[in-house]
Motif scaffolding. Structure first.
Motif, PDB file in Angstrom:
ATOM      1  N   ILE A  60      -7.722   1.247   3.854  1.00  0.00           N
ATOM      2  CA  ILE A  60      -6.851   1.430   2.726  1.00  0.00           C
ATOM      3  C   ILE A  60      -6.933   2.106   1.909  1.00  0.00           C
ATOM      4  O   ILE A  60      -5.826   2.399   0.983  1.00  0.00           O
ATOM      5  CB  ILE A  60      -6.361  -0.657   2.695  1.00  0.00           C
ATOM      6  CG1 ILE A  60      -6.377  -1.269   4.036  1.00  0.00           C
ATOM      7  CG2 ILE A  60      -5.232  -0.621   1.140  1.00  0.00           C
ATOM      8  CD1 ILE A  60      -5.328  -0.682   4.164  1.00  0.00           C
ATOM      9  N   LEU A  61      -7.981   2.626   1.536  1.00  0.00           N
ATOM     10  CA  LEU A  61      -8.309   2.816  -0.291  1.00  0.00           C
ATOM     11  C   LEU A  61      -9.038   4.510   0.022  1.00  0.00           C
ATOM     12  O   LEU A  61      -8.280   5.528  -0.450  1.00  0.00           O
ATOM     13  CB  LEU A  61      -9.794   2.541  -1.291  1.00  0.00           C
ATOM     14  CG  LEU A  61      -9.332   1.318  -1.347  1.00  0.00           C
ATOM     15  CD1 LEU A  61     -10.473   0.471  -2.242  1.00  0.00           C
ATOM     16  CD2 LEU A  61      -8.596   0.867  -2.259  1.00  0.00           C
ATOM     17  N   HIS A  62      -9.887   4.312   1.168  1.00  0.00           N
ATOM     18  CA  HIS A  62     -10.637   6.100   1.671  1.00  0.00           C
ATOM     19  C   HIS A  62     -10.034   7.024   2.033  1.00  0.00           C
ATOM     20  O   HIS A  62      -9.353   7.960   1.272  1.00  0.00           O
ATOM     21  CB  HIS A  62     -12.116   6.048   2.837  1.00  0.00           C
ATOM     22  CG  HIS A  62     -12.111   7.038   3.217  1.00  0.00           C
ATOM     23  ND1 HIS A  62     -13.168   7.646   2.287  1.00  0.00           N
ATOM     24  CD2 HIS A  62     -12.089   7.382   4.751  1.00  0.00           C
ATOM     25  CE1 HIS A  62     -13.370   8.858   2.823  1.00  0.00           C
ATOM     26  NE2 HIS A  62     -12.878   8.294   4.263  1.00  0.00           N
ATOM     27  N   VAL A  63      -8.456   6.751   3.031  1.00  0.00           N
ATOM     28  CA  VAL A  63      -8.013   7.830   3.723  1.00  0.00           C
ATOM     29  C   VAL A  63      -6.950   7.709   2.437  1.00  0.00           C
ATOM     30  O   VAL A  63      -6.741   9.348   2.269  1.00  0.00           O
ATOM     31  CB  VAL A  63      -7.563   6.770   5.240  1.00  0.00           C
ATOM     32  CG1 VAL A  63      -6.582   8.434   6.016  1.00  0.00           C
ATOM     33  CG2 VAL A  63      -8.003   6.818   5.821  1.00  0.00           C
ATOM     34  N   PRO A  64      -6.480   7.397   1.854  1.00  0.00           N
ATOM     35  CA  PRO A  64      -5.414   7.918   0.598  1.00  0.00           C
ATOM     36  C   PRO A  64      -5.749   8.921  -0.571  1.00  0.00           C
ATOM     37  O   PRO A  64      -5.093   9.914  -0.435  1.00  0.00           O
ATOM     38  CB  PRO A  64      -4.489   6.751   0.150  1.00  0.00           C
ATOM     39  CG  PRO A  64      -4.875   5.683   1.094  1.00  0.00           C
ATOM     40  CD  PRO A  64      -5.899   5.882   1.661  1.00  0.00           C
ATOM     41  N   ALA A 103       2.250   1.666   2.177  1.00  0.00           N
ATOM     42  CA  ALA A 103       1.918   1.310   1.174  1.00  0.00           C
ATOM     43  C   ALA A 103       0.888   1.547  -0.145  1.00  0.00           C
ATOM     44  O   ALA A 103       1.715   2.441  -0.661  1.00  0.00           O
ATOM     45  CB  ALA A 103       1.862  -0.365   0.765  1.00  0.00           C
ATOM     46  N   SER A 104      -0.225   1.892   0.186  1.00  0.00           N
ATOM     47  CA  SER A 104      -1.761   2.010  -0.256  1.00  0.00           C
ATOM     48  C   SER A 104      -1.724   3.935  -0.757  1.00  0.00           C
ATOM     49  O   SER A 104      -1.267   3.882  -1.819  1.00  0.00           O
ATOM     50  CB  SER A 104      -2.717   1.537   0.399  1.00  0.00           C
ATOM     51  OG  SER A 104      -3.816   2.947  -0.006  1.00  0.00           O
ATOM     52  N   ASN A 105      -0.705   4.436   0.536  1.00  0.00           N
ATOM     53  CA  ASN A 105      -0.106   5.812   0.259  1.00  0.00           C
ATOM     54  C   ASN A 105       0.319   5.891  -0.522  1.00  0.00           C
ATOM     55  O   ASN A 105      -0.016   7.181  -1.271  1.00  0.00           O
ATOM     56  CB  ASN A 105      -0.464   6.099   1.292  1.00  0.00           C
ATOM     57  CG  ASN A 105      -1.542   6.725   2.253  1.00  0.00           C
ATOM     58  OD1 ASN A 105      -2.283   7.170   1.957  1.00  0.00           O
ATOM     59  ND2 ASN A 105      -0.974   6.713   4.340  1.00  0.00           N
ATOM     60  N   ILE A 106       1.776   5.367  -1.049  1.00  0.00           N
ATOM     61  CA  ILE A 106       2.422   5.274  -1.003  1.00  0.00           C
ATOM     62  C   ILE A 106       2.152   5.303  -3.138  1.00  0.00           C
ATOM     63  O   ILE A 106       2.398   5.830  -4.035  1.00  0.00           O
ATOM     64  CB  ILE A 106       4.263   3.982  -1.499  1.00  0.00           C
ATOM     65  CG1 ILE A 106       4.539   5.308   0.515  1.00  0.00           C
ATOM     66  CG2 ILE A 106       4.750   4.176  -2.840  1.00  0.00           C
ATOM     67  CD1 ILE A 106       5.793   4.355   0.568  1.00  0.00           C
ATOM     68  N   GLY A 107       1.720   4.688  -3.322  1.00  0.00           N
ATOM     69  CA  GLY A 107       0.482   3.664  -3.995  1.00  0.00           C
ATOM     70  C   GLY A 107      -0.002   4.977  -5.017  1.00  0.00           C
ATOM     71  O   GLY A 107      -0.706   4.923  -6.280  1.00  0.00           O
ATOM     72  N   PHE A 108      -1.485   5.203  -4.126  1.00  0.00           N
ATOM     73  CA  PHE A 108      -2.141   5.999  -4.732  1.00  0.00           C
ATOM     74  C   PHE A 108      -1.282   7.711  -5.320  1.00  0.00           C
ATOM     75  O   PHE A 108      -1.727   8.481  -6.027  1.00  0.00           O
ATOM     76  CB  PHE A 108      -2.688   6.502  -3.794  1.00  0.00           C
ATOM     77  CG  PHE A 108      -4.435   5.747  -3.262  1.00  0.00           C
ATOM     78  CD1 PHE A 108      -5.467   6.059  -4.773  1.00  0.00           C
ATOM     79  CD2 PHE A 108      -4.200   4.792  -2.344  1.00  0.00           C
ATOM     80  CE1 PHE A 108      -6.316   4.981  -5.011  1.00  0.00           C
ATOM     81  CE2 PHE A 108      -5.443   3.875  -3.435  1.00  0.00           C
ATOM     82  CZ  PHE A 108      -7.015   3.182  -3.472  1.00  0.00           C
ATOM     83  N   LEU A 109       0.258   8.027  -3.945  1.00  0.00           N
ATOM     84  CA  LEU A 109       0.353   9.097  -4.653  1.00  0.00           C
ATOM     85  C   LEU A 109       1.095   9.390  -6.142  1.00  0.00           C
ATOM     86  O   LEU A 109       1.152   9.538  -6.829  1.00  0.00           O
ATOM     87  CB  LEU A 109       1.349   9.158  -3.763  1.00  0.00           C
ATOM     88  CG  LEU A 109       2.624  11.183  -3.806  1.00  0.00           C
ATOM     89  CD1 LEU A 109       1.394  11.795  -3.683  1.00  0.00           C
ATOM     90  CD2 LEU A 109       3.355  10.671  -2.739  1.00  0.00           C
ATOM     91  N   GLY A 110       1.390   7.704  -6.588  1.00  0.00           N
ATOM     92  CA  GLY A 110       2.350   7.250  -7.870  1.00  0.00           C
ATOM     93  C   GLY A 110       1.494   7.310  -8.542  1.00  0.00           C
ATOM     94  O   GLY A 110       1.518   7.872  -9.965  1.00  0.00           O
ATOM     95  N   LEU A 111       0.300   6.697  -7.841  1.00  0.00           N
ATOM     96  CA  LEU A 111      -0.563   7.459  -9.321  1.00  0.00           C
ATOM     97  C   LEU A 111      -1.873   8.472 -10.386  1.00  0.00           C
ATOM     98  O   LEU A 111      -1.654   8.552 -10.802  1.00  0.00           O
ATOM     99  CB  LEU A 111      -1.964   6.667  -8.646  1.00  0.00           C
ATOM    100  CG  LEU A 111      -3.639   5.676  -9.964  1.00  0.00           C
ATOM    101  CD1 LEU A 111      -3.073   5.026 -10.399  1.00  0.00           C
ATOM    102  CD2 LEU A 111      -4.251   4.913  -9.008  1.00  0.00           C
TER     103      LEU A 111
END
Lengths: 211, 248, 328
Positions: free
Chosen positions: C44-48, C291-299
């Motif tokens: 959930i953290l690593h791939v994004p 959701a994590s991908n989207i969140g990291f993109l926003g971050l």
């Protein structure tokens, strides 16, 4: 090559030069036409050399631009290299080559066809006859300055920018500069940057830089 | 000769949007010959890279000597990797010279005023290629002799060394022009070049290992294709980007 | 102007809540995966972070093109900011990946294609910053670093093409790990070749039995160095055509799976799997992951735009000092 009788006009418009946070020139504008000689006078650090470098396309101005109108074309300096000649203390040629090798190389990259005799004639013109096969490393500073003239005159430029033209020159050298400037007056523009008041006599106009 | 086409009349009648300049390749050749003559006189780069290559090969053969006798299945791969590492590091010491010299001797301005950027780039590229081919030739011969390397397919090895050299030069010439303007030059050249060279090294090492084993040409078609594509892509990109590096 | 500011504020709060939600979901919503345990949650953290690194590199390259085209300081600031944010994500992805690999695969580094690519990206970013610090003239620094950025981008397709061919193995899911093994697996036959190798592991087929819908294959496994010998019984679901039970190799966290069975001829296709294969087939994991991908993109977007604004502000302040002679 362009015709030597073509209309020629150098326009410097609103050129400003800054080095990081240090402002050297704060927006300068002028025009010079064929047959005219301009002397840029000013103390050390007043931006004379930088202005000449900008005119020759060797440096980008922070703001403003330089245009060269020749015939019916409007060119930036970097596109007008065949029109530009530059002599300056900063101008260094290849020390590991002889004078003739240097000139032959610059003629070749400029696409000028010339024989050894042509280049020897050019060297004689600047007072270096018989020294063409010496390495530049063995040249004195006065001889190096003479060779800079040979480099600058090789392609018979319409615009000649001379930075400190008589530096390291003896009286015969000064005579050479006079002769070069007089010749250039026939068909082109000369811009001289100097802090020597004696050289101001070359100019039709004098531009004083510095506060 | 076609009597209807005369470049003379065209350039006279049409407005000179750009001024006539020397033909590109003539000018490039002149730059190459100038660099070659300077180099043969001073031997700045040549001495450095050749001595570096000799030291590396000697160092490797001192360490690797006994390994050649043993039967290690990975030996060709190890040898190919060591050969390319030796070439790479010798190249890092010499290939930036062509541009760094112009900046250090302050001759860049004279060159900038006289020649078109593309001609300068092509001339320097050619010079670097010549320098590298001498280096690669010497290193490879020393390698084969001192490490008693068996070359199964010499033709393939030569093709890979040539293709690899061309790629190496295509990648590093632009980097050399970039670092010539920087304040710390030596280390920066290797730092900037290495990440760009990883695909090239990988393909070259694997292909060379195949050649040492003695596999046929079909074994290394993939490597040669990667090297050719890499060379073409980086060469083209360099042509576009060099103007922006060289502008003052 | 104040509307935009309020919108920015709202987006920032939303992003914060979103990321907090993902961290909670990572531990509460995502189920444990067989063979990975809690360590599996790291995807959930690593791939994004890993793919944001790639996005950052592309964004930085686009800004570099725009800078060389228009020579606007804002584009240079964008390129630097994207590279800096990318570098941060690159370090996060590399360290989180190495940590995970050390727990699950027993080694932090295996020259896996993805590891190679991200390491080279790390080196390119480092080289880009080194170049910038070595150029004193501001204009030259912007121009040359943009050129280098683009030049590096040209080599990336070749790296992506070459990297999978560098090592014959991969640690990442879907392929077996051990040196020399392939993704294809091996066919063993009762009436033919009964002994084969998957990497360094020797497999000997002992029997194939049918239990209802399951085909159970008995395999004797010898680990390298003949340290461990074990009889494993992986099984295969005939109706769905998928591997069912995947036993672990002795002393290692790799799984033995039956990928195909031919009962009439007594043949079975055996392969090694790294734990983590099929992790995303769980829908709860999948949606948390997206959701994590989207969140990291926003971050990432928030981070690099903030940094770009700061860089521009610094530049403007420096200029103002030039113009008005204010003390530094």
């Amino acid at each position: 090559m362009t015709n030597v009788t073509d209309y020629l006009c150098l326009t410097v418009s609103n050129v400003a030069i800054e080095y990081g946070t240090r402002r050297v020139l704060a927006g300068i504008s002028f025009q010079v036409r064929a047959g005219e000689t301009l002397v840029v006078a000013g103390a050390n650090g007043s931006g004379k050399s930088s202005l000449l470098r900008v005119i020759c396309g060797l440096q980008r101005p922070t703001r403003g631009e330089v245009t060269i109108e020749v015939g019916n074309a409007l060119l930036r300096p970097v596109d007008a290299l065949p029109l530009l000649g530059w002599v300056a203390p900063d101008l260094q040629l290849y020390r590991e080559l002889t004078a003739l090798e240097n000139l032959a190389f610059f003629a070749a990259v400029r696409g000028i066809r010339c024989t050894r005799a042509d280049l020897e004639a050019l060297l004689a013109e600047v007072g270096l006859d018989g020294r063409g096969d010496d390495l530049l490393a063995a040249y004195s500073s006065g001889m190096t300055q003479r060779l800079r003239y040979a480099y600058a005159l090789l392609h018979r430029p319409r615009i000649l920018a001379l930075d400190e033209p008589t530096v390291t020159f003896d009286t015969r050298g000064v005579a050479l500069v006079e002769q070069v400037v007089a010749q250039q007056r026939q068909h082109g523009i000369t811009i001289i940057a100097t802090n020597d008041p004696r050289e101001e006599r070359f100019g039709d106009y004098i531009l004083r830089l510095g506060r | 000769m076609d009597p209807h086409v005369s470049s003379q009349s065209i350039s006279e009648t049409s407005a000179p949007a750009t001024l006539p300049a020397a033909p590109l390749l003539t000018a490039a050749w002149a730059v190459f010959r100038k660099d070659l003559r300077s180099e043969l006189r001073t031997r700045y780069a040549l001495n450095a890279i050749l001595l570096f290559a000799v030291s590396t090969v000697v160092a490797i053969s001192l360490g690797m000597g006994p390994l050649t006798v043993s039967r290690n299945a990975d030996l060709p791969l190890i040898q190919a990797a060591l050969l390319w590492v030796a070439i790479l590091f010798a190249a890092f010491t010499g290939l930036s010279r062509a541009f760094v010299q112009e900046e250090e001797a302050r001759t860049a301005a004279a060159l900038r005023l006289s020649a078109r950027p593309t001609a300068i780039f092509l001339g320097k590229l050619l010079f670097n290629l010549a320098l590298l081919l001498i280096l690669v030739g010497l290193t490879t011969v020393l390698f084969i002799v001192m490490l008693r390397v068996q070359v199964g397919n010499p033709g393939l090895l030569a093709a890979l060394l040539l293709a690899g050299s061309m790629g190496l030069v295509a990648a590093t010439t632009l980097v050399a022009a970039i670092i010539a303007r920087a304040s710390v030059k030596g280390a920066l050249f290797a730092v900037l070049s290495f990440p760009l060279l990883v695909p090239l090294l990988t393909a070259a090492i694997q292909g060379s290992a195949n050649a040492l084993v003695g596999r046929g040409w079909e074994s290394s078609i993939g490597s040669l294709q990667v090297l050719a594509g890499y060379t073409i892509a980086l060469f083209t990109a360099s042509l576009f980007l060099f103007n922006m590096v060289w502008e003052s | 102007m104040s509307d935009r500011l309020r919108l920015n504020q709202a987006a920032k709060i939303l992003l914060g809540v979103w990321m907090a939600g993902i961290i909670v979901a990572m531990f509460l919503v995502v189920p444990q995966y067989v063979g990975l345990g809690d360590a599996g949650r790291i995807i959930i953290l690593h791939v994004p972070t890993a793919w944001i690194t790639t996005v950052a590199f592309a964004v930085s390259a686009v800004y570099s093109i725009r800078y060389l085209w228009k020579r606007r300081i804002a584009d240079d600031a964008g390129a630097v900011a994207a590279a800096e944010a990318g570098f941060l994500f690159c370090v996060l992805a590399t360290t989180s990946g190495m940590w995970f690999a050390n727990i699950v695969w027993g080694t932090p580094w295996n020259w896996d294609p993805r590891e190679t690519t991200i390491l080279i990206l790390l080196l390119i970013y480092a080289a880009y910053f080194a170049l910038r610090s070595a150029l004193d003239d501001v204009e030259r620094r912007r121009r040359l670093s943009a050129v280098y950025n683009l030049f590096a981008a040209v080599t990336m397709p070749f790296l992506l093409f070459v990297a999978p061919r560098m090592a014959e193995s991969t640690l990442h899911p879907n392929c077996a790990f051990i040196q020399g093994s392939h993704c294809d697996g091996i066919w063993l036959e009762m009436n033919g070749t009964r002994v084969g190798q998957l990497g360094d592991v020797v497999l000997a087929l002992q029997g194939i039995e049918q239990h209802g819908d399951l085909a159970v294959v008995q395999v004797e496994v010898r680990m390298p160095g003949l340290r461990d010998v074990a009889l494993l019984t992986p099984s295969f679901e005939l109706s769905s055509g998928k591997p069912a039970d995947r036993p672990e190799f002795p002393g290692q966290q790799f799984l033995l799976a039956v990928e195909e069975v031919d009962l009439t001829n007594g043949r079975a296709l055996l392969n090694m799997e790294a734990p983590g294969t099929g992790l995303l087939s769980n829908s709860r994991t999948f949606w948390t992951f997206m959701a994590s991908n989207i969140g990291f993109l926003g971050l990432f977007i928030w981070l690099y735009r903030l940094r770009a604004d700061v860089l521009l502000l610094q530049e403007r302040l420096a200029r103002r000092e030039v113009t008005y002679g204010l003390p530094a």
